[in-house]
Design an enzyme around this catalytic site. Structure first.
Site, mmCIF file in Angstrom:
data_model
loop_
_atom_site.group_PDB
_atom_site.id
_atom_site.type_symbol
_atom_site.label_atom_id
_atom_site.label_comp_id
_atom_site.label_asym_id
_atom_site.label_seq_id
_atom_site.Cartn_x
_atom_site.Cartn_y
_atom_site.Cartn_z
ATOM 1 N N GLU B 63 0.813 -1.219 0.000
ATOM 2 C CA GLU B 63 0.000 0.000 0.000
ATOM 3 C C GLU B 63 0.847 1.269 0.000
ATOM 4 O O GLU B 63 0.431 2.316 -0.507
ATOM 5 C CB GLU B 63 -0.956 0.006 1.192
ATOM 6 C CG GLU B 63 -2.099 -1.008 1.075
ATOM 7 C CD GLU B 63 -1.737 -2.390 1.609
ATOM 8 O OE1 GLU B 63 -0.538 -2.651 1.874
ATOM 9 O OE2 GLU B 63 -2.659 -3.222 1.749
ATOM 10 N N PHE B 125 -11.992 -6.840 13.931
ATOM 11 C CA PHE B 125 -10.951 -7.382 13.061
ATOM 12 C C PHE B 125 -10.496 -6.324 12.047
ATOM 13 O O PHE B 125 -11.309 -5.707 11.389
ATOM 14 C CB PHE B 125 -11.467 -8.625 12.327
ATOM 15 C CG PHE B 125 -10.444 -9.186 11.372
ATOM 16 C CD1 PHE B 125 -9.234 -9.695 11.847
ATOM 17 C CD2 PHE B 125 -10.673 -9.181 10.006
ATOM 18 C CE1 PHE B 125 -8.290 -10.192 10.961
ATOM 19 C CE2 PHE B 125 -9.735 -9.680 9.125
ATOM 20 C CZ PHE B 125 -8.535 -10.184 9.604
ATOM 21 N N GLN B 126 -9.208 -6.142 11.965
ATOM 22 C CA GLN B 126 -8.590 -5.161 11.059
ATOM 23 C C GLN B 126 -9.136 -3.747 11.254
ATOM 24 O O GLN B 126 -9.247 -2.982 10.307
ATOM 25 C CB GLN B 126 -8.710 -5.607 9.600
ATOM 26 C CG GLN B 126 -7.861 -6.846 9.342
ATOM 27 C CD GLN B 126 -7.593 -7.114 7.875
ATOM 28 O OE1 GLN B 126 -8.422 -6.807 7.029
ATOM 29 N NE2 GLN B 126 -6.439 -7.691 7.589
ATOM 30 N N LYS B 175 -17.620 -0.240 6.071
ATOM 31 C CA LYS B 175 -18.131 -1.184 5.075
ATOM 32 C C LYS B 175 -19.648 -1.078 4.901
ATOM 33 O O LYS B 175 -20.158 -1.238 3.787
ATOM 34 C CB LYS B 175 -17.741 -2.607 5.482
ATOM 35 C CG LYS B 175 -17.900 -3.606 4.349
ATOM 36 C CD LYS B 175 -17.265 -4.947 4.667
ATOM 37 C CE LYS B 175 -17.417 -5.892 3.484
ATOM 38 N NZ LYS B 175 -16.846 -7.225 3.782
ATOM 39 N N MET B 495 24.843 7.880 1.365
ATOM 40 C CA MET B 495 24.629 9.148 2.066
ATOM 41 C C MET B 495 24.942 8.985 3.551
ATOM 42 O O MET B 495 25.519 9.872 4.184
ATOM 43 C CB MET B 495 23.190 9.610 1.845
ATOM 44 C CG MET B 495 22.895 10.991 2.364
ATOM 45 S SD MET B 495 23.975 12.249 1.665
ATOM 46 C CE MET B 495 23.080 12.746 0.196
HETATM 47 C C1 LIG Z 1 19.047 13.630 0.973
HETATM 48 C C2 LIG Z 1 18.357 14.934 0.701
HETATM 49 C C3 LIG Z 1 19.097 16.071 0.439
HETATM 50 C C4 LIG Z 1 18.477 17.264 0.124
HETATM 51 N N1 LIG Z 1 19.249 18.337 -0.252
HETATM 52 C C5 LIG Z 1 18.652 19.442 -0.742
HETATM 53 C C6 LIG Z 1 19.411 20.513 -1.312
HETATM 54 O O1 LIG Z 1 20.619 20.478 -1.371
HETATM 55 N N2 LIG Z 1 18.741 21.574 -1.820
HETATM 56 C C7 LIG Z 1 17.369 21.643 -1.819
HETATM 57 O O2 LIG Z 1 16.817 22.605 -2.321
HETATM 58 N N3 LIG Z 1 16.632 20.670 -1.260
HETATM 59 C C8 LIG Z 1 17.240 19.570 -0.748
HETATM 60 N N4 LIG Z 1 16.456 18.547 -0.237
HETATM 61 C C9 LIG Z 1 14.998 18.718 -0.228
HETATM 62 C C10 LIG Z 1 14.515 19.493 0.994
HETATM 63 O O3 LIG Z 1 14.466 18.629 2.097
HETATM 64 C C11 LIG Z 1 13.113 20.102 0.741
HETATM 65 O O4 LIG Z 1 12.214 19.093 0.382
HETATM 66 C C12 LIG Z 1 13.100 21.120 -0.367
HETATM 67 O O5 LIG Z 1 14.194 21.997 -0.263
HETATM 68 C C13 LIG Z 1 11.816 21.922 -0.324
HETATM 69 O O6 LIG Z 1 11.588 22.524 -1.545
HETATM 70 P P1 LIG Z 1 10.763 23.855 -1.670
HETATM 71 O O7 LIG Z 1 11.276 24.883 -0.745
HETATM 72 O O8 LIG Z 1 10.700 24.169 -3.107
HETATM 73 O O9 LIG Z 1 9.322 23.535 -1.068
HETATM 74 P P2 LIG Z 1 8.191 22.463 -1.361
HETATM 75 O O10 LIG Z 1 8.283 21.404 -0.347
HETATM 76 O O11 LIG Z 1 8.088 22.086 -2.774
HETATM 77 O O12 LIG Z 1 6.959 23.356 -0.918
HETATM 78 C C14 LIG Z 1 6.337 24.203 -1.818
HETATM 79 C C15 LIG Z 1 6.033 25.549 -1.186
HETATM 80 O O13 LIG Z 1 5.278 26.273 -2.149
HETATM 81 C C16 LIG Z 1 3.998 26.571 -1.660
HETATM 82 N N5 LIG Z 1 3.037 26.383 -2.733
HETATM 83 C C17 LIG Z 1 2.360 25.271 -3.097
HETATM 84 N N6 LIG Z 1 1.561 25.519 -4.135
HETATM 85 C C18 LIG Z 1 1.743 26.812 -4.462
HETATM 86 C C19 LIG Z 1 1.208 27.658 -5.452
HETATM 87 N N7 LIG Z 1 0.311 27.212 -6.343
HETATM 88 N N8 LIG Z 1 1.623 28.934 -5.504
HETATM 89 C C20 LIG Z 1 2.535 29.405 -4.597
HETATM 90 N N9 LIG Z 1 3.064 28.655 -3.637
HETATM 91 C C21 LIG Z 1 2.682 27.371 -3.572
HETATM 92 C C22 LIG Z 1 3.758 25.657 -0.498
HETATM 93 O O14 LIG Z 1 2.869 26.238 0.413
HETATM 94 C C23 LIG Z 1 5.170 25.461 0.061
HETATM 95 O O15 LIG Z 1 5.500 26.477 0.957
HETATM 96 C C24 LIG Z 1 17.069 17.349 0.118
HETATM 97 C C25 LIG Z 1 16.318 16.227 0.434
HETATM 98 C C26 LIG Z 1 16.945 15.019 0.701
HETATM 99 C C27 LIG Z 1 16.096 13.819 0.979
HETATM 100 C C1 LIG Z 2 12.846 4.880 4.798
HETATM 101 C C2 LIG Z 2 14.170 5.513 5.080
HETATM 102 N N1 LIG Z 2 14.989 4.960 6.008
HETATM 103 C C3 LIG Z 2 16.197 5.518 6.258
HETATM 104 C C4 LIG Z 2 16.591 6.654 5.616
HETATM 105 C C5 LIG Z 2 17.949 7.294 5.926
HETATM 106 N N2 LIG Z 2 18.802 7.254 4.721
HETATM 107 C C6 LIG Z 2 18.966 8.312 3.902
HETATM 108 S S1 LIG Z 2 19.918 8.000 2.587
HETATM 109 C C7 LIG Z 2 20.196 6.422 3.106
HETATM 110 C C8 LIG Z 2 21.057 5.486 2.309
HETATM 111 C C9 LIG Z 2 20.555 5.210 0.941
HETATM 112 O O1 LIG Z 2 21.383 4.278 0.349
HETATM 113 P P1 LIG Z 2 21.289 3.969 -1.204
HETATM 114 O O2 LIG Z 2 19.885 3.750 -1.581
HETATM 115 O O3 LIG Z 2 22.230 2.889 -1.541
HETATM 116 O O4 LIG Z 2 21.718 5.333 -1.847
HETATM 117 P P2 LIG Z 2 23.170 6.027 -1.948
HETATM 118 O O5 LIG Z 2 23.212 7.067 -0.894
HETATM 119 O O6 LIG Z 2 24.197 4.974 -1.749
HETATM 120 O O7 LIG Z 2 23.189 6.597 -3.310
HETATM 121 C C10 LIG Z 2 19.524 6.166 4.303
HETATM 122 C C11 LIG Z 2 19.583 4.893 5.053
HETATM 123 C C12 LIG Z 2 15.685 7.215 4.681
HETATM 124 N N3 LIG Z 2 15.963 8.335 4.027
HETATM 125 N N4 LIG Z 2 14.510 6.602 4.425
#
Ligand SMILES: Cc1cc2nc3c(=O)[nH]c(=O)nc-3n(C[C@H](O)[C@H](O)[C@H](O)COP(=O)(O)OP(=O)(O)OC[C@H]3O[C@@H](n4cnc5c(N)ncnc54)[C@H](O)[C@@H]3O)c2cc1C
Ligand SMILES: Cc1ncc(C[n+]2csc(CCOP(=O)(O)OP(=O)(O)O)c2C)c(N)n1
Ligand SMILES: [Mg+2]
Lengths: 172, 599
Positions: B63, B125-126, B175, B495
């Site tokens: 899911e 159940f469930q 249901k 990472m």
């Molecule tokens: C491993 C990892 C590394 C990351 N590293 C980076 C990084 O280096 N740089 C980076 O940028 N991010 C990075 N992120 C992502 C980060 O965590 C955020 O998800 C991201 O920066 C958020 O993007 P955003 O500010 O565009 O907002 P979003 O999460 O896309 O939010 C959208 C915003 O716009 C608003 N909005 C929605 N609809 C509208 C509309 N129609 N008009 C006007 N406003 C609207 C919402 O209210 C909200 O405030 C990383 C994520 C991971 C998992």
């Molecule tokens: C569900 C979940 N559990 C744990 C993490 C923490 N986490 C972030 S990146 C990462 C490793 C990912 O490894 P891989 O898919 O091999 O990607 P790589 O960084 O090696 O490119 C983990 C464990 C997460 N982001 N999501």
């Protein structure tokens, strides 16, 4: 631009909500989930159809946090209106308390004298106890309870604050 | 709202079961596909699905994947994604997907089965308290307790999911409500009673913003996922605005594609793994236009050192995004597209001339930063650099010119995909940004492929992440979805390994991907093609073979095991304290404990 300072203030916020299942859980969950304070919270239906409830929440935080609280409340789907009574001008705050005092002899007399001074009403009495009803703001009830403690205070039940703006303007 | 709803016809009102009402409401809200998994509580809906053709059901294998697939579908089409799961474990399995959609503002409607109303609260159940569990996991949720509410709630769910800041909505369906007769009413025309987000900006605020921008000496446009949410027209207007002003533009991870990557005025992604030029331009700007981004901590770095000399304009449809992390001078509530249109008009109408001289100086400075070429890497010898693998994937897809959609899992590979795959258009990039959900990419690609059957859909994956929803390979096989899984296999949770190297003294606690499956055999056992590439010389051929194959493929690309993702702003550091490459890793030793507590 909102204040960036760290000064805390109290805020009494009135929230008009659709009176549907779970709406209170949403509001409370918002406060706990985001780490906001709740000093008190009251809720009851306020319109003739029973469809709209009014929640009064007393909270505190920096200006930026209070702005967040209002914005977060406002984006809840069943919320109609959010109003920061503290910011929007003079308003009245009232709370109802039921206060049980147990004692005999001189303590009973003292309890009644204090109640009289605070305009608390006796709403229940036995030979050894009273229940007083009083309304007022939180400070007044706090003060009354503090004075009653040595006299025989055993139990307090309070509603939490309800509030409304002074003057002719309505919230809806 | 109820005043404007009218029964479809009195007969229909009497003859439809709740399940039929649900399907009719889906159809009337434009749903053509639903991702789901059956169970006791939703059998009436499955029975109704069996007897109609308007809505296609895609049977996922978990899911969580149903929700991610719906997210992929939604993000790549701009429509609402739709999910159907059973009560109890079906609903709880969906929760991660729901939070993912909540964090990334993706419109999803998730229908969950529930035990019959008379058993609710009895530990039947469930039974699970689905509305309780999903309350903080959704934008809004509903439990339908009366047949008379069913149609209204269904329509409202779609309205809420897509209006304002989009998000996931759960409708919990006992249901008995599904089995008993229920009246149907068409989607209402009237406004919602309480939820009416503001889309049109305040003209005075727009004017203020434009004046500020016209006088800017070192401006920057920081555009985010909100521009994507606002639809492709908003991206077009963003380009128009940026070209017209001559400003530099950077995108967040969620905003990639909102501004074309190849454009001269584009500085690349900003933030923790953003480019040197984007981050230094943010740090040094005097006027910042944030449009549809939320000052996420991955973007701002240390808050008290974030763009210290700037005046900020923040455009967001959600007032709670404004002044949440970063106080701004000019807040503008409204839809990104509408605001951009208003700004363009106002910019043209304002007489004040722009000082193009200072702007040229600013660009000279930016070009100096650009000259650092912060994304350069050296591909030498047999060992494939992960950056090179993504770069070649990008170049080959460019060359082929096919409509291409990229999803990712979470980790280093995700960041390399963001850095080295250029997006020219919005809605082509699906990634889990806010929640960072490993296991997102494969089901998301599946949802994209369903929506775009002829497009090339590639999940850029890590070997660890891909195992989190690998069961969806069976879904690909069943529906003949030619999704390509492109694994950058570094045999590490890269990472995690990188943070352990840089912040925890190189103690690689539990981050090695031991006992990996043979991905080629794994692909084959799921009726897909498996490809393994271990030598840089074979990379291009492997990529071409993957793309050319008409069915699903897992391409297992063995890449350098110890490569780190740079540039990097270590947690708790400021934009101008970024590390550019391995030669500078020593600089990371300066990370404070305060920085270390950050995620
Ligand atoms: C491993 C990892 C590394 C990351 N590293 C980076 C990084 O280096 N740089 C980076 O940028 N991010 C990075 N992120 C992502 C980060 O965590 C955020 O998800 C991201 O920066 C958020 O993007 P955003 O500010 O565009 O907002 P979003 O999460 O896309 O939010 C959208 C915003 O716009 C608003 N909005 C929605 N609809 C509208 C509309 N129609 N008009 C006007 N406003 C609207 C919402 O209210 C909200 O405030 C990383 C994520 C991971 C998992
Ligand atoms: C569900 C979940 N559990 C744990 C993490 C923490 N986490 C972030 S990146 C990462 C490793 C990912 O490894 P891989 O898919 O091999 O990607 P790589 O960084 O090696 O490119 C983990 C464990 C997460 N982001 N999501
Ligand atoms: Mg890995």
């Amino acid at each position: 631009m909102s204040e960036t300072g760290n000064a805390q203030r109290a805020a009494t916020i009135a929230v008009l909500v659709e009176n549907e299942a779970g709406v209170l859980a949403r509001v409370i969950g918002l406060f706990s989930g985001r780490g906001y304070n709740i000093d008190s919270l009251t809720v009851a239906p306020v319109d003739d159809t029973g469809r709209i409830s009014r929640i009064t929440v007393v909270t505190s935080g920096t200006e930026m946090v209070i702005d967040q609280i209002k914005a977060q409340l406002d984006r809840l789907v069943p919320v109609h209106k959010v109003s920061d009574l503290t910011m929007e001008g003079p308003h009245l705050t009232r709370e109802l308390a039921l206060i049980k005092v147990v004692g005999k002899g001189e303590h009973r007399m003292e309890a009644l004298r204090l109640a009289d001074a605070f305009r608390a009403r006796v709403v229940d009495a036995t030979t050894e106890s009273f229940v007083f009803e009083m309304t007022g703001n939180a400070d007044k009830i706090d003060a009354f309870c503090a004075l009653m403690r040595p006299v025989g205070l055993v139990e307090v039940s309070r509603t939490g604050a309800v509030a409304i703006a002074r003057g002719p303007r309505g919230l809806n | 709202m109820s005043a404007a709803t009218k029964p479809a016809s009195t007969e229909a009102a009497l003859t439809m079961s709740g399940a039929e009402v649900v399907l009719r409401a889906l159809k009337d809200n434009g749903v053509d596909v639903i991702f789901g998994y059956p169970g006791g509580a939703v059998l009436p809906i499955y029975d109704a699905l069996f007897q109609q053709n308007a809505i296609r059901h895609i049977l996922v294998r978990h899911e969580q994947a149903a929700v991610h697939a719906a997210e992929g579908y939604a993000r790549s089409t701009g429509r609402v994604g739709c999910v159907l799961v059973t009560s109890g474990p079906g609903a709880t399995n969906a929760v991660t997907g729901l939070v993912d959609a909540l964090m990334d503002s993706i419109p999803v409607v998730c229908l969950t089965g529930q035990v019959p109303t008379h058993l609710i609260g009895n530990d039947a159940f469930q039974e699970a308290d689905t509305t309780g569990i999903t309350r903080p996991a959704t934008k809004h949720n509903y439990l339908v307790k009366k047949p008379g509410d069913l149609a209204r709630v269904m329509h409202e769910a779609f309205y809420v999911a897509k209006s304002g800041r989009p998000g996931p909505v759960v409708v919990d369906l006992p249901k008995d409500i599904l089995i008993n007769k229920a009246p149907y009413t068409e989607p209402p025309i009237a406004e919602h009673r309480s939820y009416r987000p503001q889309t049109e900006p305040d003209a005075e605020q727009v004017r203020k913003a434009v004046r500020l921008m016209k006088a800017a000496k070192r401006p920057i446009v920081y555009a985010g996922g909100g521009v994507i949410n606002a639809g492709p027209e908003a991206s077009r207007l963003l380009v128009e605005f940026v070209r017209m002003t001559g400003f530099p533009c950077t995108n967040t991870l969620m905003g990639l594609g909102a501004y074309p990557a190849g454009d001269q005025q584009f500085l690349g992604m900003l933030g923790m793994h953003g480019t040197y030029e984007a981050n230094l331009a943010m740090h040094g700007c005097d006027v910042m236009l944030n449009i549809g981004a939320r000052f996420d901590d991955r973007v701002t770095g240390r808050l008290n050192a974030f763009a210290p000399t700037s005046k900020k304009i923040h455009v967001d449809i959600d007032p709670s995004s404004i002044n949440k992390n970063v106080p701004v001078e000019v807040p503008i509530v409204g839809d990104a597209g509408r605001v951009l249109a208003a700004m363009i008009e106002c910019w043209k109408a304002e007489d004040a001339p722009q000082d193009t001289h200072v702007l040229t100086a600013w660009w000279r400075q930016i070009d100096e930063w650009r000259a650092k070429d912060c994304l350069r890497y050296r591909q030498e010898g047999k060992i494939i650099k992960p950056q090179h693998a993504v770069k070649r994937l990008y170049e080959i897809t460019q060359e082929l010119g096919r409509e291409t959609f990229i999803s990712t899992e979470v980790g280093q590979h995700q960041m390399w995909a963001a850095q080295y795959f250029g997006f020219a258009k919005p809605n082509r990039w699906m990634t889990s940004g806010g929640l960072g959900t490993m296991g997102y990419g494969l089901p998301a690609a599946m949802g994209v492929q369903i929506a775009h059957p002829d497009a090339l859909c590639i999940d850029i994956a890590g070997e660890a992440s891909i195992l989190m929803n690998i069961q969806e390979m069976a879904t690909l096989a069943q529906y003949r979805l030619p999704v390509k899984v492109f694994i950058l296999n570094n045999e590490y949770m890269g990472m995690v390994r990188q943070w352990q190297e840089l912040l925890h003294g190189g103690r690689y606690s539990e981050s090695y991907s031991a006992a990996l499956p043979d991905f080629v055999k794994l692909a084959e056992s799921f009726h897909a093609k498996g490809i393994r590439v271990t030598d840089a010389a074979d990379l291009d051929a492997g990529i071409r073979e993957m793309i050319a194959y008409p069915g699903p493929v897992i391409a297992d690309i063995a890449v350098a095991k110890d490569e780190n993702c740079f540039p990097m702003i270590p947690s708790g550091a400021a934009h101008n304290e970024m590390i550019l490459g391995p030669e500078q890793e020593g600089g990371v030793k300066g990370v404070t404990d305060e920085g270390k507590v950050l995620v």
